[in-house]
Design a protein around this motif. Structure first.
Motif, mmCIF file in Angstrom:
data_model
loop_
_atom_site.group_PDB
_atom_site.id
_atom_site.type_symbol
_atom_site.label_atom_id
_atom_site.label_comp_id
_atom_site.label_asym_id
_atom_site.label_seq_id
_atom_site.Cartn_x
_atom_site.Cartn_y
_atom_site.Cartn_z
ATOM 1 N N VAL A 17 36.598 44.600 55.023
ATOM 2 C CA VAL A 17 37.454 43.452 55.326
ATOM 3 C C VAL A 17 37.138 42.271 54.413
ATOM 4 N N PRO A 18 35.874 41.836 54.285
ATOM 5 C CA PRO A 18 35.611 40.770 53.317
ATOM 6 C C PRO A 18 35.688 41.241 51.869
ATOM 7 N N CYS A 19 35.693 42.556 51.653
ATOM 8 C CA CYS A 19 35.805 43.100 50.295
ATOM 9 C C CYS A 19 37.157 42.797 49.671
ATOM 10 N N VAL A 20 38.118 42.425 50.486
ATOM 11 C CA VAL A 20 39.446 42.090 49.971
ATOM 12 C C VAL A 20 39.353 40.927 48.981
ATOM 13 N N VAL A 21 38.473 39.976 49.241
ATOM 14 C CA VAL A 21 38.340 38.804 48.365
ATOM 15 C C VAL A 21 37.796 39.194 46.990
ATOM 16 N N PRO A 22 36.669 39.924 46.872
ATOM 17 C CA PRO A 22 36.218 40.319 45.534
ATOM 18 C C PRO A 22 37.209 41.212 44.792
ATOM 19 N N VAL A 23 37.890 42.093 45.527
ATOM 20 C CA VAL A 23 38.876 42.963 44.871
ATOM 21 C C VAL A 23 40.016 42.119 44.306
ATOM 22 N N TRP A 24 40.491 41.136 45.068
ATOM 23 C CA TRP A 24 41.566 40.277 44.580
ATOM 24 C C TRP A 24 41.095 39.455 43.382
ATOM 25 N N LEU A 25 39.880 38.934 43.437
ATOM 26 C CA LEU A 25 39.368 38.142 42.318
ATOM 27 C C LEU A 25 39.248 38.982 41.050
ATOM 28 N N LEU A 26 38.761 40.203 41.187
ATOM 29 C CA LEU A 26 38.669 41.085 40.012
ATOM 30 C C LEU A 26 40.050 41.421 39.465
ATOM 31 N N TRP A 27 41.016 41.633 40.354
ATOM 32 C CA TRP A 27 42.377 41.901 39.907
ATOM 33 C C TRP A 27 42.940 40.693 39.156
ATOM 34 N N TYR A 28 42.725 39.498 39.681
ATOM 35 C CA TYR A 28 43.267 38.290 39.062
ATOM 36 C C TYR A 28 42.677 38.068 37.674
ATOM 37 N N VAL A 29 41.365 38.252 37.541
ATOM 38 C CA VAL A 29 40.729 38.086 36.233
ATOM 39 C C VAL A 29 41.230 39.152 35.262
ATOM 40 N N ALA A 30 41.372 40.385 35.731
ATOM 41 C CA ALA A 30 41.837 41.456 34.845
ATOM 42 C C ALA A 30 43.270 41.214 34.387
ATOM 43 N N VAL A 31 44.127 40.768 35.283
ATOM 44 C CA VAL A 31 45.535 40.562 34.938
ATOM 45 C C VAL A 31 45.707 39.382 33.985
ATOM 46 N N ASN A 32 44.934 38.341 34.175
ATOM 47 C CA ASN A 32 45.065 37.171 33.318
ATOM 48 C C ASN A 32 44.124 37.185 32.130
ATOM 49 N N GLY A 33 43.303 38.178 32.008
ATOM 50 C CA GLY A 33 42.352 38.261 30.903
ATOM 51 C C GLY A 33 42.599 39.478 30.036
ATOM 52 N N PRO A 34 41.783 40.521 30.200
ATOM 53 C CA PRO A 34 41.846 41.674 29.299
ATOM 54 C C PRO A 34 43.164 42.435 29.325
ATOM 55 N N LEU A 35 43.750 42.622 30.497
ATOM 56 C CA LEU A 35 45.000 43.382 30.547
ATOM 57 C C LEU A 35 46.144 42.612 29.894
ATOM 58 N N ALA A 36 46.131 41.297 30.008
ATOM 59 C CA ALA A 36 47.162 40.492 29.352
ATOM 60 C C ALA A 36 46.961 40.503 27.841
ATOM 61 N N ASP A 37 45.706 40.548 27.402
ATOM 62 C CA ASP A 37 45.430 40.606 25.969
ATOM 63 C C ASP A 37 45.889 41.922 25.365
ATOM 64 N N LEU A 38 45.871 42.988 26.163
ATOM 65 C CA LEU A 38 46.330 44.294 25.680
ATOM 66 C C LEU A 38 47.847 44.445 25.746
ATOM 67 N N GLY A 39 48.514 43.498 26.400
ATOM 68 C CA GLY A 39 49.959 43.562 26.515
ATOM 69 C C GLY A 39 50.434 44.327 27.730
ATOM 70 N N TRP A 40 49.565 44.681 28.646
ATOM 71 C CA TRP A 40 49.953 45.440 29.830
ATOM 72 C C TRP A 40 50.584 44.554 30.885
ATOM 73 N N THR A 41 50.193 43.288 30.934
ATOM 74 C CA THR A 41 50.733 42.345 31.900
ATOM 75 C C THR A 41 51.025 41.032 31.189
ATOM 76 N N ARG A 42 51.630 40.116 31.910
ATOM 77 C CA ARG A 42 51.840 38.761 31.392
ATOM 78 C C ARG A 42 50.949 37.801 32.155
ATOM 79 N N ARG A 43 50.419 36.826 31.439
ATOM 80 C CA ARG A 43 49.555 35.839 32.084
ATOM 81 C C ARG A 43 50.354 34.975 33.040
ATOM 82 N N GLU A 44 49.649 34.436 34.026
ATOM 83 C CA GLU A 44 50.243 33.455 34.924
ATOM 84 C C GLU A 44 50.594 32.219 34.094
#
Length: 106
Positions: A17-44
């Motif tokens: 249940v509290p693991c939801v917070v670290p999972v969301w934080l890791l997703w947010y960093v990945a989407v706005n960082g490395p995955l956006a740099d690779l062109g897989w997603t768009r930054r916020e």
């Protein structure tokens, strides 16, 4: 010694249940960082402060959760007779059940 799998399963489900917070934080960093740099997603578009601030927030939270998870499972492992190669992956998957439930249903 009797295998008490329900202690480990219950502890990991509760910790999920509290693991939801670290999972969301890791997703947010990945989407706005490395995955956006690779062109897989768009930054916020409103995220213009850079990722260093997020890393200062994410690293302590994820580290604290992983340490707490490891200590709890190491303690519960004493009463479980499952092999380590089975015990640790199953515990990790059970911990992710609440996060997966939120992703699927919401």
């Amino acid at each position: 010694m009797r295998s008490t799998w329900w202690i480990a399963a219950g502890a990991n489900l509760v910790m999920g249940v509290p693991c939801v917070v670290p999972v969301w934080l890791l997703w947010y960093v990945a989407v706005n960082g490395p995955l956006a740099d690779l062109g897989w997603t768009r930054r916020e578009p409103t995220e213009n402060d850079g990722m260093l601030l997020w890393l200062v927030i994410v690293v302590p939270i994820v580290t604290a959760f992983v340490l707490l998870w490891w200590l709890a499972n190491d303690f519960a492992r004493r009463w479980n007779t499952a092999a380590a190669r089975v015990y640790w992956p199953v515990c990790a998957l059970v911990t992710l059940v609440p996060s997966a439930t939120l992703v699927i249903f919401f």
